[in-house]
Design a protein around this motif. Structure first.
Motif, PDB file in Angstrom:
ATOM      1  N   LEU A 440       5.060  97.769 -59.326  1.00 11.00           N
ATOM      2  CA  LEU A 440       6.114  97.668 -60.326  1.00 11.00           C
ATOM      3  C   LEU A 440       7.424  98.279 -59.843  1.00 11.00           C
ATOM      4  N   THR A 441       7.361  99.206 -58.882  1.00  9.54           N
ATOM      5  CA  THR A 441       8.588  99.881 -58.441  1.00  9.54           C
ATOM      6  C   THR A 441       9.570  98.899 -57.795  1.00  9.54           C
ATOM      7  N   GLY A 442       9.076  97.940 -57.038  1.00 11.45           N
ATOM      8  CA  GLY A 442       9.967  96.957 -56.430  1.00 11.45           C
ATOM      9  C   GLY A 442      10.687  96.120 -57.462  1.00 11.45           C
ATOM     10  N   GLU A 443       9.971  95.720 -58.526  1.00 13.59           N
ATOM     11  CA  GLU A 443      10.616  94.947 -59.590  1.00 13.59           C
ATOM     12  C   GLU A 443      11.600  95.805 -60.372  1.00 13.59           C
ATOM     13  N   ALA A 444      11.309  97.105 -60.487  1.00 12.66           N
ATOM     14  CA  ALA A 444      12.242  97.995 -61.176  1.00 12.66           C
ATOM     15  C   ALA A 444      13.561  98.106 -60.412  1.00 12.66           C
ATOM     16  N   VAL A 445      13.497  98.087 -59.089  1.00 15.38           N
ATOM     17  CA  VAL A 445      14.725  98.118 -58.296  1.00 15.38           C
ATOM     18  C   VAL A 445      15.549  96.870 -58.557  1.00 15.38           C
ATOM     19  N   ARG A 446      14.921  95.720 -58.649  1.00 14.86           N
ATOM     20  CA  ARG A 446      15.658  94.484 -58.916  1.00 14.86           C
ATOM     21  C   ARG A 446      16.305  94.513 -60.305  1.00 14.86           C
ATOM     22  N   LEU A 447      15.557  95.022 -61.294  1.00 15.17           N
ATOM     23  CA  LEU A 447      16.147  95.165 -62.625  1.00 15.17           C
ATOM     24  C   LEU A 447      17.325  96.130 -62.607  1.00 15.17           C
ATOM     25  N   ALA A 448      17.221  97.193 -61.832  1.00 20.36           N
ATOM     26  CA  ALA A 448      18.295  98.181 -61.766  1.00 20.36           C
ATOM     27  C   ALA A 448      19.545  97.592 -61.131  1.00 20.36           C
ATOM     28  N   VAL A 449      19.388  96.770 -60.116  1.00 15.43           N
ATOM     29  CA  VAL A 449      20.553  96.145 -59.481  1.00 15.43           C
ATOM     30  C   VAL A 449      21.279  95.254 -60.482  1.00 15.43           C
ATOM     31  N   ARG A 450      20.519  94.481 -61.257  1.00 12.38           N
ATOM     32  CA  ARG A 450      21.150  93.637 -62.280  1.00 12.38           C
ATOM     33  C   ARG A 450      21.820  94.489 -63.349  1.00 12.38           C
ATOM     34  N   ALA A 452      23.080  97.476 -62.923  1.00 13.51           N
ATOM     35  CA  ALA A 452      24.284  98.064 -62.341  1.00 13.51           C
ATOM     36  C   ALA A 452      25.422  97.051 -62.320  1.00 13.51           C
ATOM     37  N   GLY A 453      25.105  95.806 -62.038  1.00 17.49           N
ATOM     38  CA  GLY A 453      26.141  94.782 -62.050  1.00 17.49           C
ATOM     39  C   GLY A 453      26.721  94.557 -63.429  1.00 17.49           C
ATOM     40  N   ALA A 454      25.910  94.762 -64.479  1.00 21.18           N
ATOM     41  CA  ALA A 454      26.384  94.596 -65.854  1.00 21.18           C
ATOM     42  C   ALA A 454      26.896  95.902 -66.451  1.00 21.18           C
ATOM     43  N   GLN A 455      27.002  96.966 -65.631  1.00 25.19           N
ATOM     44  CA  GLN A 455      27.457  98.275 -66.103  1.00 25.19           C
ATOM     45  C   GLN A 455      26.558  98.820 -67.215  1.00 25.19           C
ATOM     46  N   ASP A 456      25.257  98.480 -67.136  1.00 17.25           N
ATOM     47  CA  ASP A 456      24.292  98.955 -68.133  1.00 17.25           C
ATOM     48  C   ASP A 456      23.650 100.237 -67.608  1.00 17.25           C
ATOM     49  N   PRO A 458      22.340 102.923 -69.226  1.00 14.12           N
ATOM     50  CA  PRO A 458      21.047 103.313 -69.820  1.00 14.12           C
ATOM     51  C   PRO A 458      19.862 102.563 -69.193  1.00 14.12           C
ATOM     52  N   GLN A 459      20.011 101.249 -68.973  1.00 14.11           N
ATOM     53  CA  GLN A 459      18.931 100.498 -68.340  1.00 14.11           C
ATOM     54  C   GLN A 459      18.696 100.968 -66.912  1.00 14.11           C
ATOM     55  N   LEU A 460      19.780 101.262 -66.211  1.00 17.61           N
ATOM     56  CA  LEU A 460      19.642 101.779 -64.850  1.00 17.61           C
ATOM     57  C   LEU A 460      18.928 103.121 -64.851  1.00 17.61           C
ATOM     58  N   GLY A 461      19.263 103.982 -65.815  1.00  9.83           N
ATOM     59  CA  GLY A 461      18.573 105.267 -65.905  1.00  9.83           C
ATOM     60  C   GLY A 461      17.105 105.119 -66.248  1.00  9.83           C
ATOM     61  N   ALA A 462      16.777 104.146 -67.090  1.00 10.25           N
ATOM     62  CA  ALA A 462      15.370 103.910 -67.429  1.00 10.25           C
ATOM     63  C   ALA A 462      14.584 103.448 -66.207  1.00 10.25           C
ATOM     64  N   CYS A 463      15.172 102.564 -65.395  1.00  5.73           N
ATOM     65  CA  CYS A 463      14.505 102.116 -64.171  1.00  5.73           C
ATOM     66  C   CYS A 463      14.296 103.278 -63.207  1.00  5.73           C
ATOM     67  N   LEU A 464      15.311 104.131 -63.094  1.00  8.92           N
ATOM     68  CA  LEU A 464      15.186 105.287 -62.213  1.00  8.92           C
ATOM     69  C   LEU A 464      14.097 106.233 -62.708  1.00  8.92           C
ATOM     70  N   ALA A 465      14.055 106.468 -64.012  1.00 11.88           N
ATOM     71  CA  ALA A 465      13.021 107.332 -64.567  1.00 11.88           C
ATOM     72  C   ALA A 465      11.633 106.731 -64.375  1.00 11.88           C
ATOM     73  N   LEU A 466      11.517 105.402 -64.500  1.00 14.20           N
ATOM     74  CA  LEU A 466      10.222 104.742 -64.294  1.00 14.20           C
ATOM     75  C   LEU A 466       9.721 104.932 -62.867  1.00 14.20           C
ATOM     76  N   VAL A 467      10.575 104.661 -61.891  1.00 15.96           N
ATOM     77  CA  VAL A 467      10.158 104.785 -60.497  1.00 15.96           C
ATOM     78  C   VAL A 467       9.859 106.243 -60.156  1.00 15.96           C
ATOM     79  N   VAL A 508      31.677 104.885 -60.231  1.00 16.50           N
ATOM     80  CA  VAL A 508      32.355 103.823 -60.968  1.00 16.50           C
ATOM     81  C   VAL A 508      32.703 104.286 -62.381  1.00 16.50           C
ATOM     82  N   ALA A 509      31.762 105.013 -63.004  1.00 15.65           N
ATOM     83  CA  ALA A 509      32.021 105.499 -64.364  1.00 15.65           C
ATOM     84  C   ALA A 509      33.175 106.493 -64.393  1.00 15.65           C
ATOM     85  N   ALA A 510      33.392 107.223 -63.276  1.00 14.83           N
ATOM     86  CA  ALA A 510      34.485 108.182 -63.206  1.00 14.83           C
ATOM     87  C   ALA A 510      35.794 107.534 -62.809  1.00 14.83           C
TER      88      ALA A 510
END
Length: 538
Positions: A440-450, A452-456, A458-467, A508-510
């Motif tokens: 599942l970690t590989g798929e979480a990286v792909r979700l995180a990249v998407r 990050a592209g959408a400036q989401d 919270p979703q990126l943080g959830a993927c990081l916490a999952l991995v 980017v957020a800064a």
């Protein structure tokens, strides 16, 4: 000292301290000591900030891996004990085989009985329930070499006593899974055939042409019987490939013994040749001794209906039929697993395209196919449950199901919850659940990249916490199977990628793109209006 890095300057100070005999060294040391006194790394004038932990509780419950940990830990003592029993049992069986080659049949039989006394009364339970299929498969894996060594020694002992190269599988070493027990029995039978080579060589030293000829007849009969099997590529096939070399070696030994006897007879006749050998008796083959046992100096073959049988054809025939039936079932499982594996992978692609409803429908169809294969095919060949194509499809399905649960609920279900909700009619083992979670970690990286592209963020943080949760939980589990240990490197790589992505999103957020200096220096404006120009903008 002025140009080298601080750490290299410190190493130079240490190395030059031993060269005080040179008059130039003191001046160099003074200069470097003055330089080292200005190195800020030598002075602790501030304390680093403590890292902030990820909020992993939002993704996985604290006990998500505790169920796996408790099951693996509880099985370690039983597995260690069984491994010790197996090693001791194999050693006794090999000693018994050595005794048989020395003619001590009674001691060999005693050693074989001692070996069986070490066998457990029931199968170990390393993964799930006491009577589960996983326990039987683990029993077969741990006692496989033991069963082969016992059957090999027992078959060879039976051949020495009765002339029939056969012995039953002991119930205490049987796993209860027919195809696995048959393979272990065949491995022991082949070991007994290979032992005929050593027997022939030892009897050839006594010029016992009858016994060598009997060994050759037995090897030829066993080879002919084994040729009826269509062995697939496996350890059993590689062991069978050595039987023809055993027959070839015994043929050479028999030829050499006969030539030696002919030379002795040509020199001085059979009687004088025996005396010249210092009392060694020369046993010649007689046509009327075929129905006598080895102890009586005959060929040691069994008779049935006027035919000589040196191998139990009935037993080998039954094993051959079961082996062919299992092989046909294995081919059917491989063919039928192709479609659900494609469906399970398609569900992962659908989740990456943000189509959870389509993914849920695909996973439901995949679960139905797996349940049908398990009910229709694996009931007759349960060893295929945790090996080969079916195991790969189950892990792929669990990966998709766990990813769907994460996308919808932003959390990682535990093993008991997965067993209840995944829609599978059979038990999910610890290895299968962890295999799906680690993938599942590989798929979480792909979700995180998407994300990050959408400036989401919270979703990126959830993927990081999952991995991070999966990575930390994996290191807390004892005695992972070898196939799962190979996935730990990919988990670490996925975590490093997500942490780098998290850092870039922070920039980017800064309001600073990646690579832009935090405090870019300025220079006077070339227009002469008193303004400044940012070097980073230039």
């Amino acid at each position: 000292a002025d140009r080298c890095p601080p750490r290299q300057a410190i190493r130079l100070l240490a190395s030059l301290g031993a060269l005080r005999g040179n008059r130039l060294i003191p001046r160099v040391l003074v200069r470097m000591a003055a330089f080292a006194s200005n190195i800020s790394i030598l002075r602790v004038d501030r304390v680093p900030t403590t890292p902030e932990p990820f909020s992993a509780s939002e993704v996985a419950a604290p006990d998500v891996f505790e169920a796996c940990n408790s099951l693996l830990s509880a099985s370690e003592a039983s597995r260690t004990e069984m491994q010790a029993r197996s090693r001791a049992g194999v050693a006794l069986c090999r000693q018994a085989l050595g005794r048989l080659h020395r003619g001590d049949l009674d001691t060999a039989e005693t050693m074989l009985h001692e070996s069986l006394a070490l066998a457990p009364a029931h199968a170990v339970s390393p993964i799930i329930g006491e009577d589960s299929l996983a326990a039987q498969l683990e029993q077969a894996r741990l006692t496989g070499a033991w069963a082969e060594a016992f059957v090999g020694a027992a078959c060879f002992g039976s051949w020495l006593r009765t002339g029939v190269l056969s012995a039953p599988m002991p119930p205490s070493l049987a796993s209860g899974i027919g195809e696995l027990d048959d393979e272990k029995w065949l491995g022991g039978f082949i070991n007994a055939v290979r032992a005929l080579e050593r027997y022939a060589v030892l009897r050839a030293e006594r010029l016992d042409v009858t016994s060598v000829s009997c060994a050759l007849d037995t090897a030829h009969a066993a080879e002919a019987a084994l040729m009826e099997f269509e062995f697939r590529n496996s350890d059993l096939r590689r062991s069978y490939d050595g039987v023809k070399y055993t027959s070839k070696r015994i043929e050479e030994v028999l030829y050499e013994v006969r030539m030696a006897l002919l030379r002795l007879e040509a020199a001085s006749g059979a009687a004088s040749a025996a005396a010249a050998l210092g009392g060694i008796s020369v046993v010649a083959r007689a046509g009327g001794d075929k129905d006598k046992s080895l102890g009586e100096g005959g060929s040691g073959v069994a008779t049935a209906g006027g035919e000589t049988l040196v191998v139990d054809v009935a037993v080998l025939g039954a094993v051959c039929k079961r082996y062919q039936r299992h092989d046909a079932t294995r081919e059917d499982v491989i063919k039928r697993c192709r479609e659900p594996q494609k469906v399970a992978k398609s569900s992962v692609y659908a989740l990456q395209r943000s189509e959870p409803d389509k993914a849920a429908a695909l996973l439901e169809a995949c679960a139905a196919s797996l349940n049908a294969i398990h009910a229709e095919l694996l009931a007759s060949s349960p060893s295929l449950r945790q090996s080969g194509s079916f195991l790969a499809v189950v892990e792929e399905y669990l990966e998709g199901w766990l990813l769907l649960a994460f996308v919808r609920e932003r959390r990682l279900p535990s093993l008991p919850e997965t067993q209840r909700r995944a829609g599978l009619a059979f038990e999910v083992t610890v290895a299968e659940y962890l295999g799906g979670a680690f993938d599942l970690t590989g798929e979480a990286v792909r979700l995180a990249v998407r994300a990050a592209g959408a400036q989401d963020r919270p979703q990126l943080g959830a993927c990081l916490a999952l991995v991070d949760t999966i990575n930390e939980g994996a290191y807390a589990l004892p005695n992972l199977p070898h196939g799962l240990q190979k996935k730990l490197g990919a988990n670490r790589s996925a975590l490093a990628k997500l942490e780098a992505l998290w850092y870039e999103q922070a920039l980017v957020a800064a309001g600073r793109p990646k690579g832009r200096p935090v405090d870019a220096p300025t220079v006077p404006n070339a227009d002469g209006d008193g303004g400044t120009t940012d070097i980073a903008d230039e």
